[in-house]
Write a protein that holds these residues in place. Structure first.
Motif, PDB file in Angstrom:
ATOM      1  N   PRO A   1      -5.210   3.738   0.182  1.00  0.00           N
ATOM      2  CA  PRO A   1      -4.975   3.679  -1.265  1.00  0.00           C
ATOM      3  C   PRO A   1      -5.878   2.647  -1.926  1.00  0.00           C
ATOM      4  CG  PRO A   1      -2.910   3.608  -0.043  1.00  0.00           C
ATOM      5  CD  PRO A   1      -4.006   3.444   0.955  1.00  0.00           C
TER       6      PRO A   1
ATOM      7  N   ASP B   1       0.817  -1.215   0.000  1.00  0.00           N
ATOM      8  CA  ASP B   1       0.000   0.000   0.000  1.00  0.00           C
ATOM      9  C   ASP B   1       0.849   1.262   0.000  1.00  0.00           C
ATOM     10  OD1 ASP B   1      -2.617  -1.379   0.266  1.00  0.00           O
ATOM     11  OD2 ASP B   1      -1.766  -2.021   2.165  1.00  0.00           O
ATOM     12  N   GLY B   2       2.090   1.117   0.353  1.00  0.00           N
ATOM     13  CA  GLY B   2       3.021   2.237   0.338  1.00  0.00           C
ATOM     14  C   GLY B   2       4.439   1.702   0.337  1.00  0.00           C
TER      15      GLY B   2
ATOM     16  N   GLU C   1      -2.438   0.680  -5.943  1.00  0.00           N
ATOM     17  CA  GLU C   1      -1.764   1.971  -5.750  1.00  0.00           C
ATOM     18  C   GLU C   1      -0.659   1.817  -4.718  1.00  0.00           C
ATOM     19  OE1 GLU C   1      -2.706   6.527  -4.172  1.00  0.00           O
ATOM     20  OE2 GLU C   1      -4.314   5.052  -4.348  1.00  0.00           O
ATOM     21  N   ARG C   2       0.492   2.353  -5.012  1.00  0.00           N
ATOM     22  CA  ARG C   2       1.605   2.339  -4.082  1.00  0.00           C
ATOM     23  C   ARG C   2       2.027   3.770  -3.800  1.00  0.00           C
ATOM     24  NH1 ARG C   2       2.363  -1.445  -7.705  1.00  0.00           N
ATOM     25  NH2 ARG C   2       3.460   0.043  -9.036  1.00  0.00           N
ATOM     26  N   ARG C   3       1.757   4.223  -2.603  1.00  0.00           N
ATOM     27  CA  ARG C   3       2.133   5.583  -2.245  1.00  0.00           C
ATOM     28  C   ARG C   3       3.609   5.641  -1.887  1.00  0.00           C
ATOM     29  NH1 ARG C   3      -1.761   8.423   1.926  1.00  0.00           N
ATOM     30  NH2 ARG C   3      -0.214  10.025   1.453  1.00  0.00           N
ATOM     31  N   ASP C   4       4.243   6.736  -2.197  1.00  0.00           N
ATOM     32  CA  ASP C   4       5.608   6.989  -1.748  1.00  0.00           C
ATOM     33  C   ASP C   4       5.526   7.509  -0.323  1.00  0.00           C
ATOM     34  OD1 ASP C   4       8.198   7.680  -1.251  1.00  0.00           O
ATOM     35  OD2 ASP C   4       8.442   8.996  -2.983  1.00  0.00           O
ATOM     36  N   CYS C   5       5.894   6.672   0.617  1.00  0.00           N
ATOM     37  CA  CYS C   5       5.780   7.049   2.031  1.00  0.00           C
ATOM     38  C   CYS C   5       7.025   7.735   2.556  1.00  0.00           C
ATOM     39  CB  CYS C   5       5.470   5.805   2.862  1.00  0.00           C
ATOM     40  SG  CYS C   5       3.868   5.072   2.461  1.00  0.00           S
TER      41      CYS C   5
ATOM     42  N   CYS D   1       0.598   7.944   5.457  1.00  0.00           N
ATOM     43  CA  CYS D   1       0.534   6.596   4.888  1.00  0.00           C
ATOM     44  C   CYS D   1      -0.063   5.599   5.872  1.00  0.00           C
ATOM     45  CB  CYS D   1       1.926   6.128   4.491  1.00  0.00           C
ATOM     46  SG  CYS D   1       2.510   6.802   2.910  1.00  0.00           S
TER      47      CYS D   1
END
Length: 456
Positions: free
Chosen positions: A436, A378-379, A440-444, A424
């Motif tokens: 997310p 997820d991140g 989706e991969r968030r930039d944490c 995040c």
């Protein structure tokens, strides 16, 4: 349970392989054994709080070794252990573990107290802990127990002293090999020294936890628990002893003591393989050490270096990049099946360690590319970007290096914890953002809040 393999751990010499036979049969069957209540006596446990429970401190149990205190155990001794609470509360409970014991473990007495001086406790602060109303408890081999609720006030980012007395010989212990804390042990045959106000009766100091694996607090306003799982970079190898400078500890302080942050790191631990020195790999311990923690909402997962470095010792049994990726996917699926957010970390640089080769560096790059671009996390915490040397991206930044070219110092762990975007997380006061969407991969660790690594 996931398959067991037999690769020796990286960064370690002179170690034997963990034979598959030692992890089959009864031992494997107990790894997922249910948490049981203590032996009850007439009258039952004392009344406790309402609401729910959240983790405040935890450590991941590890296999005993073939020699030393974990193999020999204790007899008529008291073990005094400092537990650093990350979240406060008025009621607490403790978890005792005998998951790797070879026979029943009897704890004759257990108490909590506030610290005073090295190895000491504040007079008048000691409070007995019961199990089903009894002051003693017998934990069957392969199992864990939870204590009754105890009215004992803890504050975040402070120590709670757990002192336990065992009378009969314990045999091999369930322990956490690297506590990075000073643990005090009385002499064999010295009896119950839980109430001793100083360390005078505790001539032995160790750097490991024994039997106690969790401290929970009662809460009526659950902000959630974060569990960090990984190897030495999570366990805090290289950070200052007794100073709570691992990245999970620093993150807990950033969260203001409102969220429990549990450290499930094990030095030398691997993702795919079980080893003597690194214990059960992440695939085999994920449910117990992460998913079953009270109040867990978020998982921080940084692991894989030892799967790469282990090839130096047992190349024929080392996992491929594809096998490590498959393990990452499995752990992600297991977290998502529980409704948890899992944030994965890239693998830090290690040029200069004895096990370094260009082939192993290529595997690290393959895993990092997958984590950043293809994973179901997820991140992403881009530890590699945070810690690498600007002059050589395959090496650890000298500003953060403890000297072994692999483990960071206090500054390196602080840089990691302070760079994590709290948005995040689904737990905590700053977690008001939606989760997310799938894929989706968030930039944490966005550059706007990262340390650059160029400060003195």
């Amino acid at each position: 349970m996931s398959r067991t393999r037999r690769v020796g751990p990286g960064r370690t010499t002179g170690l034997r392989r963990l034979r598959a036979a030692s992890l089959t049969g009864a031992l494997l069957a107990t790894l997922l054994a249910p948490l049981t209540a203590g032996t009850a006596q007439a009258g039952g446990p004392p009344p406790g709080p309402g609401g729910s429970w959240a983790g405040s401190w935890a450590t991941a149990p590890t296999l005993p070794h073939s020699s030393g205190p974990s193999a020999e155990g204790f007899a008529d001794q008291t073990i005094r252990q400092p537990l650093r609470a990350t979240r406060g509360g008025e009621w607490v409970r403790l978890r005792l573990s005998n998951v790797y014991g070879t026979g029943p473990l009897t704890v004759d007495a257990l108490s909590l107290a506030l610290p005073r001086g090295p190895g000491g406790i504040r007079p008048g602060s000691s409070t007995g802990v019961t199990f089903g109303g009894a002051t003693s408890v017998t934990v069957p081999a392969g199992e864990e127990v939870l204590s009754d609720p105890v009215a004992f006030r803890v504050r975040p980012d402070t120590d709670v002293i757990a002192s336990l007395h065992v009378g009969a010989p314990t045999g091999p212990t369930t322990w956490h090999r690297l506590a990075n804390r000073t643990v005090y042990v009385s002499a064999p045959g010295s009896g119950d020294r839980r109430e001793d106000p100083t360390a005078a009766a505790f001539p032995t100091t160790l750097d490991s936890y024994f039997f106690v694996t969790g401290l929970d607090v009662a809460t009526d306003g659950d902000l959630g628990t974060v569990v960090a799982i990984g190897a030495s970079h999570t366990d805090g190898v290289g950070s200052t002893r007794d100073a709570a400078r691992s990245y999970p500890s620093v993150l807990a302080r950033r969260l203001g003591g409102e969220v429990g942050v549990l450290n499930a790191g094990i030095g030398a631990n691997q993702v795919v393989n079980d080893t003597v020195y690194g214990s059960i790999g992440a695939l085999g311990r994920f449910d117990r050490d992460v998913l079953d923690q009270p109040g867990v909402r978020d998982v921080l997962f940084i692991q894989g270096i030892n799967d790469i470095l282990g090839a130096h010792y047992f190349p024929d049994e080392a996992p491929t990049a594809g096998e490590v990726i498959a393990a990452y996917q499995e752990l992600t699926d297991r977290a998502h099946a529980r409704g948890l957010r899992i944030i994965g970390g890239t693998l830090g640089p290690f040029r200069g360690v004895p096990e370094f080769t260009e082939e192993r560096e290529a595997m690290r790059q393959t895993l990092n590319t997958w984590i950043r671009e293809e994973s179901g996390f997820d991140g992403v915490i881009d530890l590699d970007r945070l810690w690498r040397d600007p002059a050589d991206p395959s090496a650890l930044n000298p500003v953060y290096d403890t000297g072994d070219r692999l483990h960071p110092n206090d500054a390196g762990y602080a840089a990691l914890a302070e760079a994590i975007d709290l948005g995040c997380l689904s737990a905590g006061p700053g977690a008001a953002v939606p989760a997310p969407t799938a894929g989706e991969r968030r930039d944490c660790t966005p550059p706007s809040i990262q340390h650059t690594g160029d400060r003195p």
